[in-house]
Design an enzyme around this catalytic site. Structure first.
Site, short mmCIF file in Angstrom:
data_model
loop_
_atom_site.label_atom_id
_atom_site.label_comp_id
_atom_site.label_asym_id
_atom_site.label_seq_id
_atom_site.Cartn_x
_atom_site.Cartn_y
_atom_site.Cartn_z
CG MET A 157 -0.87 5.15 5.71
SD MET A 157 -1.09 4.72 4.10
CE MET A 157 -1.30 6.26 3.30
CB THR A 158 4.64 8.00 5.48
OG1 THR A 158 3.90 7.73 4.23
CG2 THR A 158 6.26 7.91 5.22
N GLY A 169 11.28 5.68 9.16
CA GLY A 169 11.72 4.63 8.53
C GLY A 169 11.07 3.51 7.83
N PRO A 218 -7.50 1.79 -4.99
CG PRO A 218 -8.67 -0.01 -6.05
CD PRO A 218 -8.28 0.58 -4.82
CD GLU A 240 -5.45 5.76 -0.40
OE1 GLU A 240 -6.04 5.25 0.39
OE2 GLU A 240 -4.27 6.06 -0.54
C1 LIG Z 1 3.99 15.84 0.21
C2 LIG Z 1 3.91 14.88 0.50
C3 LIG Z 1 2.46 14.17 1.24
C4 LIG Z 1 2.43 13.22 1.80
N1 LIG Z 1 1.18 12.67 2.16
C5 LIG Z 1 1.18 11.78 3.12
C6 LIG Z 1 -0.04 11.43 3.88
O1 LIG Z 1 -1.10 12.25 3.95
N2 LIG Z 1 -0.03 10.14 4.64
C7 LIG Z 1 1.09 9.26 4.38
O2 LIG Z 1 1.26 8.24 5.17
N3 LIG Z 1 2.26 9.54 3.80
C8 LIG Z 1 2.20 10.69 3.14
N4 LIG Z 1 3.41 10.83 2.34
C9 LIG Z 1 4.44 10.06 2.20
C10 LIG Z 1 4.60 9.29 0.66
O3 LIG Z 1 3.61 8.55 0.63
C11 LIG Z 1 5.94 8.58 0.90
O4 LIG Z 1 6.81 9.62 0.83
C12 LIG Z 1 6.02 7.76 -0.34
O5 LIG Z 1 5.12 6.47 -0.06
C13 LIG Z 1 7.46 6.88 -0.46
O6 LIG Z 1 8.00 6.75 0.59
P1 LIG Z 1 9.46 7.24 1.17
O7 LIG Z 1 9.40 8.41 1.28
O8 LIG Z 1 9.65 6.58 2.65
O9 LIG Z 1 10.44 6.75 -0.03
P2 LIG Z 1 11.13 5.37 -0.03
O10 LIG Z 1 10.35 4.07 0.33
O11 LIG Z 1 12.31 5.27 0.98
O12 LIG Z 1 11.68 5.16 -1.39
C14 LIG Z 1 12.68 5.85 -2.14
C15 LIG Z 1 12.95 5.33 -3.49
O13 LIG Z 1 13.18 4.05 -3.37
C16 LIG Z 1 12.22 3.39 -4.31
N5 LIG Z 1 11.91 2.39 -3.78
C17 LIG Z 1 11.15 1.86 -2.66
N6 LIG Z 1 10.95 0.45 -2.54
C18 LIG Z 1 11.06 -0.12 -3.98
C19 LIG Z 1 10.76 -1.35 -4.61
N7 LIG Z 1 10.32 -2.17 -3.92
N8 LIG Z 1 11.26 -1.38 -5.86
C20 LIG Z 1 11.77 -0.13 -6.88
N9 LIG Z 1 12.01 0.94 -6.11
C21 LIG Z 1 11.48 0.91 -4.83
C22 LIG Z 1 10.86 4.39 -4.24
O14 LIG Z 1 10.18 4.19 -5.49
C23 LIG Z 1 11.77 5.90 -4.34
O15 LIG Z 1 12.12 6.17 -5.69
C24 LIG Z 1 3.44 12.16 1.68
C25 LIG Z 1 4.74 12.68 1.19
C26 LIG Z 1 4.99 13.91 0.73
C27 LIG Z 1 6.18 14.30 0.15
#
Ligand SMILES: Cc1cc2nc3c(=O)[nH]c(=O)nc-3n(C[C@H](O)[C@H](O)[C@H](O)COP(=O)(O)OP(=O)(O)OC[C@H]3O[C@@H](n4cnc5c(N)ncnc54)[C@H](O)[C@@H]3O)c2cc1C
Length: 382
Positions: free
Chosen positions: A128-129, A132, A245, A247
């Protein structure tokens, strides 16, 4: 004193599963863990061994090659790994992928992929991630464009668990970039010998050292049109939301088990380590800290067990699971930090379980939807 919990959902059959899991962990996982942490992945052979023992996809129906059990069978496996901070084999992401196929896939898609996932031949990942787009998933830019009987996928993903070993990746992409949620679809991509598909390096993380979290690149990756999950465009966002739910409960389950593992390790250590002529367990501060920790671990166990029962009974909704994920992972970080303090300098060493638990705990508040996003979800429903 070790805390002995009455596990409301355990029974004799699940106790046998737990024994199998513990044997697998002790014989196959623990001896290789240090090497796996250096390599950055556990290797394919371990996945296949887990498959042979029936530990993968244990809650997928037998007709699709799974174990025919329910979430409790999965939970037993996650718990025993989390108690020991064995994070290399991300069996939960694998299961989540299997559930997308089970819940949303066509009959043919289920038959094609689920048996191979259950055998550990195909390791599952969900992409997913993107660089950007994390919390704001509707902003994904990876594009899947239909050309006759196939799609061409272009884009890049990051932080993908199991990314290095994955043989099957569910790719969240825009099939209609003009739309937000309704423009999103999930494509099933078998990665072996797939031109244009490239796995970046295993990412250098502060914890989860044995876990192959990777970047994935898609450059005109061609897949047949029948690789669209469920066979209908524009369903991706709803498919993702529907499975939340499951996950999020997994994160609660691993948090509670990690706290138990941390507590037990701390109890043992503080009884053996001496300072000022006595075991550090006899200082009032140590006793009081351990008492607080024991109470927290007990509360987490009771609450998470109820969430497991509710999930099995189909009663746990997204808000309930978000509370479970947020509360249990926050408490895990607090408990593990307090345990580490009682180890003194040894707690800061990677050689010690508690040190690894400390860095491994930190991600629990971030992935699966950050705990801030959990609060959004919970407060929206108020
Ligand atoms: C070890 C690891 C494994 C992972 N595994 C997967 C995977 O298998 N598949 C996958 O797709 N992704 C995966 N991820 C990604 C993970 O789900 C994302 O890192 C996470 O969802 C946060 O997204 P971001 O890193 O872009 O942070 P951002 O979305 O940029 O967030 C940065 C900060 O802003 C805050 N924030 C953002 N929006 C809001 C809001 N509306 N209100 C208040 N605060 C907010 C966040 O809470 C956070 O504190 C993984 C990440 C890691 C580090």
């Amino acid at each position: 004193m070790a805390i002995h919990f009455h596990r409301s959902w355990m029974n004799e059959e699940l106790a046998m599963v737990r024994e199998t899991v513990i044997r697998f962990i002790e014989n196959e996982m623990l001896p290789d863990d240090e090497a796996a942490r250096k390599r950055g992945h556990v290797g394919h052979a371990l996945w296949r061994k887990a498959g042979e023992l029936g530990l993968l996809c244990s809650d997928i129906p037998e007709e699709y090659g799974g174990g025919g059990g329910d979430f409790r069978h999965e939970a037993v496996f996650y718990e025993e790994m989390a108690r020991r901070s064995l994070t290399g084999m991300n069996a939960s992401v694998h299961s989540i992928v299997a559930h997308y196929l089970l819940n949303h896939g066509t009959e043919e898609q289920k038959r094609q992929y689920l048996p191979r996932m259950a055998r550990g031949e195909l390791v599952g990942a969900i992409a997913m991630t993107e660089p950007g787009a994390g919390s704001d998933l509707q902003g994904v830019r990876t594009r899947a464009e239909r050309h006759g009987d196939h799609y061409l996928i272009n884009g890049s993903k990051t932080f993908i668990s199991n990314g290095y070993l994955a043989g099957l990746v569910l790719v969240v992409a825009k099939t209609d970039p003009a739309q937000k949620a309704k423009g999103m679809s999930i494509l099933i991509v078998e990665t072996e010998n797939r031109p244009g598909y490239q796995v970046g390096k295993v990412l250098d993380k502060i914890g989860l050292k044995a876990q192959d979290t990777s970047e994935l690149f898609f450059d005109n990756v061609k897949v047949d049109a029948d690789c669209l999950l469920g066979g209908e465009e524009g369903r991706g966002f709803y498919q993702l939301m529907g499975d939340l739910p499951y996950e999020r409960t997994i994160i609660g389950v691993t948090a509670a088990a990690a706290m138990e593992g941390a507590y037990e390790a701390t109890l043992q250590y503080t009884r053996e380590r001496e300072a000022f002529g006595q075991p550090i367990a006899q200082f009032q501060n140590t006793k009081f800290k351990l008492a607080e920790i024991a109470a927290n671990v007990t509360a987490a166990r009771a609450y998470v067990d109820r969430c497991i029962e509710d999930l099995v009974a189909g009663r746990l909704d997204t808000v309930g699971a978000s509370m479970c994920k947020m509360w249990a992972s926050d408490l895990q970080n607090k408990v593990v930090d307090e345990c580490l303090q009682l180890f003194g300098g040894y707690g800061y060493m990677n050689e010690y379980l508690i040190g690894r638990m400390y860095v491994d705990a930190r991600i629990q508040r971030i992935y699966g939807g950050t705990n801030e996003i959990m609060k959004e979800v919970i407060s929206r429903a108020m």
